[in-house]
Scaffold this active site. Structure first.
Site, PDB file in Angstrom:
ATOM      1  N   CYS A 170     -32.838  10.711  18.579  1.00 13.07           N
ATOM      2  CA  CYS A 170     -32.068  11.900  18.918  1.00 13.07           C
ATOM      3  C   CYS A 170     -30.678  11.501  19.400  1.00 13.07           C
ATOM      4  O   CYS A 170     -30.502  10.463  20.031  1.00 13.07           O
ATOM      5  CB  CYS A 170     -32.788  12.695  20.007  1.00 13.07           C
ATOM      6  SG  CYS A 170     -31.886  14.184  20.500  1.00 13.07           S
ATOM      7  N   ASN A 201     -28.621 -18.943  -1.262  1.00 11.89           N
ATOM      8  CA  ASN A 201     -27.781 -17.822  -1.704  1.00 11.89           C
ATOM      9  C   ASN A 201     -27.404 -18.053  -3.157  1.00 11.89           C
ATOM     10  O   ASN A 201     -27.379 -19.188  -3.618  1.00 11.89           O
ATOM     11  CB  ASN A 201     -26.525 -17.731  -0.817  1.00 11.89           C
ATOM     12  CG  ASN A 201     -25.862 -16.356  -0.866  1.00 11.89           C
ATOM     13  OD1 ASN A 201     -25.613 -15.803  -1.935  1.00 11.89           O
ATOM     14  ND2 ASN A 201     -25.575 -15.802   0.305  1.00 11.89           N
ATOM     15  N   HIS A 210     -30.183  -4.827  13.166  1.00 12.94           N
ATOM     16  CA  HIS A 210     -29.451  -3.603  12.827  1.00 12.94           C
ATOM     17  C   HIS A 210     -30.340  -2.368  12.715  1.00 12.94           C
ATOM     18  O   HIS A 210     -29.945  -1.367  12.133  1.00 12.94           O
ATOM     19  CB  HIS A 210     -28.647  -3.818  11.537  1.00 12.94           C
ATOM     20  CG  HIS A 210     -27.568  -4.853  11.682  1.00 12.94           C
ATOM     21  ND1 HIS A 210     -27.002  -5.526  10.633  1.00 12.94           N
ATOM     22  CD2 HIS A 210     -26.957  -5.332  12.794  1.00 12.94           C
ATOM     23  CE1 HIS A 210     -26.082  -6.367  11.095  1.00 12.94           C
ATOM     24  NE2 HIS A 210     -26.047  -6.272  12.405  1.00 12.94           N
ATOM     25  N   ALA A 268     -33.375 -15.894  -3.829  1.00 11.71           N
ATOM     26  CA  ALA A 268     -34.194 -16.088  -2.628  1.00 11.71           C
ATOM     27  C   ALA A 268     -35.680 -16.258  -2.973  1.00 11.71           C
ATOM     28  O   ALA A 268     -36.330 -17.184  -2.481  1.00 11.71           O
ATOM     29  CB  ALA A 268     -33.996 -14.904  -1.686  1.00 11.71           C
ATOM     30  N   GLY A 328     -29.596 -15.073   1.860  1.00 10.15           N
ATOM     31  CA  GLY A 328     -29.017 -13.848   1.309  1.00 10.15           C
ATOM     32  C   GLY A 328     -28.128 -13.047   2.235  1.00 10.15           C
ATOM     33  O   GLY A 328     -28.203 -11.829   2.274  1.00 10.15           O
ATOM     34  N   ASP A 332     -34.636  -2.499   5.984  1.00  7.86           N
ATOM     35  CA  ASP A 332     -35.573  -2.005   4.967  1.00  7.86           C
ATOM     36  C   ASP A 332     -37.056  -2.172   5.280  1.00  7.86           C
ATOM     37  O   ASP A 332     -37.906  -1.746   4.491  1.00  7.86           O
ATOM     38  CB  ASP A 332     -35.241  -2.619   3.604  1.00  7.86           C
ATOM     39  CG  ASP A 332     -35.267  -4.152   3.611  1.00  7.86           C
ATOM     40  OD1 ASP A 332     -36.028  -4.736   4.412  1.00  7.86           O
ATOM     41  OD2 ASP A 332     -34.524  -4.755   2.816  1.00  7.86           O
TER      42      ASP A 332
HETATM   43  P1  NAD Z   1     -24.157  -8.463   2.050  1.00  6.59           P
HETATM   44  O1  NAD Z   1     -24.421  -7.360   1.103  1.00  6.59           O
HETATM   45  O2  NAD Z   1     -22.841  -8.550   2.689  1.00  6.59           O
HETATM   46  O3  NAD Z   1     -24.378  -9.870   1.304  1.00  6.59           O
HETATM   47  C1  NAD Z   1     -25.486 -10.128   0.514  1.00  6.59           C
HETATM   48  C2  NAD Z   1     -25.553 -11.621   0.231  1.00  6.59           C
HETATM   49  O4  NAD Z   1     -26.736 -11.882  -0.526  1.00  6.59           O
HETATM   50  C3  NAD Z   1     -24.372 -12.158  -0.591  1.00  6.59           C
HETATM   51  O5  NAD Z   1     -23.914 -13.348   0.015  1.00  6.59           O
HETATM   52  C4  NAD Z   1     -24.987 -12.430  -1.958  1.00  6.59           C
HETATM   53  O6  NAD Z   1     -24.394 -13.540  -2.599  1.00  6.59           O
HETATM   54  C5  NAD Z   1     -26.424 -12.738  -1.608  1.00  6.59           C
HETATM   55  N1  NAD Z   1     -27.427 -12.464  -2.645  1.00  6.59           N
HETATM   56  C6  NAD Z   1     -27.469 -11.452  -3.544  1.00  6.59           C
HETATM   57  N2  NAD Z   1     -28.580 -11.498  -4.291  1.00  6.59           N
HETATM   58  C7  NAD Z   1     -29.282 -12.582  -3.854  1.00  6.59           C
HETATM   59  C8  NAD Z   1     -30.544 -13.157  -4.207  1.00  6.59           C
HETATM   60  N3  NAD Z   1     -31.310 -12.643  -5.181  1.00  6.59           N
HETATM   61  N4  NAD Z   1     -30.952 -14.269  -3.532  1.00  6.59           N
HETATM   62  C9  NAD Z   1     -30.189 -14.802  -2.553  1.00  6.59           C
HETATM   63  N5  NAD Z   1     -29.003 -14.307  -2.172  1.00  6.59           N
HETATM   64  C10 NAD Z   1     -28.553 -13.203  -2.812  1.00  6.59           C
HETATM   65  O7  NAD Z   1     -25.340  -8.423   3.087  1.00  6.59           O
HETATM   66  P2  NAD Z   1     -25.438  -8.843   4.613  1.00  6.59           P
HETATM   67  O8  NAD Z   1     -24.853 -10.181   4.812  1.00  6.59           O
HETATM   68  O9  NAD Z   1     -26.834  -8.616   5.002  1.00  6.59           O
HETATM   69  O10 NAD Z   1     -24.497  -7.837   5.418  1.00  6.59           O
HETATM   70  C11 NAD Z   1     -24.367  -6.473   5.094  1.00  6.59           C
HETATM   71  C12 NAD Z   1     -24.871  -5.466   6.129  1.00  6.59           C
HETATM   72  O11 NAD Z   1     -25.427  -4.422   5.353  1.00  6.59           O
HETATM   73  C13 NAD Z   1     -25.966  -5.901   7.045  1.00  6.59           C
HETATM   74  O12 NAD Z   1     -25.574  -5.628   8.342  1.00  6.59           O
HETATM   75  C14 NAD Z   1     -27.196  -5.039   6.706  1.00  6.59           C
HETATM   76  O13 NAD Z   1     -27.665  -4.364   7.848  1.00  6.59           O
HETATM   77  C15 NAD Z   1     -26.714  -3.989   5.760  1.00  6.59           C
HETATM   78  N6  NAD Z   1     -27.531  -3.813   4.533  1.00  6.59           N
HETATM   79  C16 NAD Z   1     -28.905  -3.845   4.582  1.00  6.59           C
HETATM   80  C17 NAD Z   1     -29.657  -3.703   3.422  1.00  6.59           C
HETATM   81  C18 NAD Z   1     -31.173  -3.774   3.508  1.00  6.59           C
HETATM   82  O14 NAD Z   1     -31.742  -3.437   4.522  1.00  6.59           O
HETATM   83  N7  NAD Z   1     -31.874  -4.253   2.469  1.00  6.59           N
HETATM   84  C19 NAD Z   1     -29.026  -3.498   2.194  1.00  6.59           C
HETATM   85  C20 NAD Z   1     -27.616  -3.446   2.171  1.00  6.59           C
HETATM   86  C21 NAD Z   1     -26.891  -3.610   3.347  1.00  6.59           C
HETATM   87 ZN    ZN Z   2     -33.595  15.360  21.553  1.00  9.74          ZN
END
Ligand code: NAD
Ligand code: ZN
Length: 247
Positions: free
Chosen positions: A124, A217, A116, A235, A191, A101
């Site tokens: 491309c 978390n 990621h 967080a 998180g 993000d």
């Molecule tokens: P996940 O969605 O699997 O887990 C999120 C974690 O955050 C959970 O353990 C949850 O309990 C915790 N959480 C939720 N709200 C919280 C808060 N306010 N404070 C603290 N903790 C909190 O996410 P992940 O472990 O990052 O893995 C999922 C994959 O999805 C990653 O590879 C990522 O690239 C991708 N993803 C990215 C985004 C983004 O860029 N913001 C969003 C969704 C998924």
């Molecule tokens: Zn190209």
């Protein structure tokens, strides 16, 4: 507990942070669990794959445009700012994130490793063309495009420059992250469910090398069994307290 975490960080010589979707939840960016049923009833695991893209590039691009639009309106929260502040204070040496993000960069973190990829970058599917839409100022134009985006260089399909399920992480990025983990005395894990590999090796490497794991978390995760300090809470709230304590 929180005082102990602040003390450990303040005294450390090499601290890193490892973050996941939960750190951006307070910015209004849904975690993958938060996605369920939100977008046309598809699960992210069904859309964020090379197979889904080649089967239906339009559908996958629609999903990414939807997310890009949601994310571009999001602002960093106290947790992103706290990490940038800890870096300026010389305590934090790097932030390793699984998020796409761009909110750590927006908050001012300099040494950022995006395991990621980044949703505002495209590449491309045939040639070496890459573009960072924030830099080229084309985010709006991109989101208004009705067709599937094509490469301005060769005309092939463009794709998001993110790592999809089933794809390998860029080797140099992963290497860098592992090397930081090997050196870290303290790792703040924020998180993340800690179940997506190889990213989830980061805290494990820190632990194996004798480093300390501080986890923040709202609930227990795959990392919690190896956490030395587990701080239950949002967080932004917890990180803000930690920075205040250190100051
Ligand atoms: P996940 O969605 O699997 O887990 C999120 C974690 O955050 C959970 O353990 C949850 O309990 C915790 N959480 C939720 N709200 C919280 C808060 N306010 N404070 C603290 N903790 C909190 O996410 P992940 O472990 O990052 O893995 C999922 C994959 O999805 C990653 O590879 C990522 O690239 C991708 N993803 C990215 C985004 C983004 O860029 N913001 C969003 C969704 C998924
Ligand atoms: Zn190209």
């Amino acid at each position: 507990m929180i005082e102990e975490a602040a003390k450990l960080l303040a005294r450390s010589r090499f601290a890193i942070a490892f973050t996941g979707a939960g750190i951006s939840a307070e910015s209004g960016v849904p975690t993958f669990r938060g996605f369920n049923g939100l977008w046309k009833k598809y699960r992210p695991e069904e859309l964020a794959t090379p197979e889904a893209f080649w089967k239906n590039p339009r559908l996958v691009w629609e999903f990414y445009m939807w997310r890009m639009n949601l994310i571009r309106k999001a602002k960093p929260n106290d947790a992103h700012y706290a990490l940038a502040e800890l870096e300026r204070m010389g305590i934090l040496k790097a932030v390793i994130t699984q998020n796409v993000d761009d909110l750590h960069r927006e908050a001012g973190t300099k040494n950022l490793i995006e395991l990621h990829g980044n949703i505002f970058r495209v590449k491309c599917t045939s040639c070496s063309y890459r573009e960072y839409l924030k830099e080229s100022g084309r985010v709006d134009e991109f989101l208004q495009e009705k067709d599937v985006p094509k490469c301005p260089n060769c005309g092939s399909l463009l794709r998001p420059d993110v790592v999809w399920f089933g794809e390998a992480l860029p080797e140099d990025t992963l290497d860098k992250a592992f090397r930081l983990a090997e050196r870290a005395q303290v790792c703040i894990v924020i998180g993340t469910s800690g179940i997506v590999y190889p990213a989830a090796y980061i805290p494990q490497i820190v632990k194996e090398r004798g480093g300390t794991i501080i986890e923040i978390n709202v609930e227990k995760s795959g990392i919690t069994p190896i956490a030395d300090i587990f701080l239950r809470g949002k967080a932004g709230e917890v990180m803000d307290k930690i920075v205040r304590l250190i100051k």
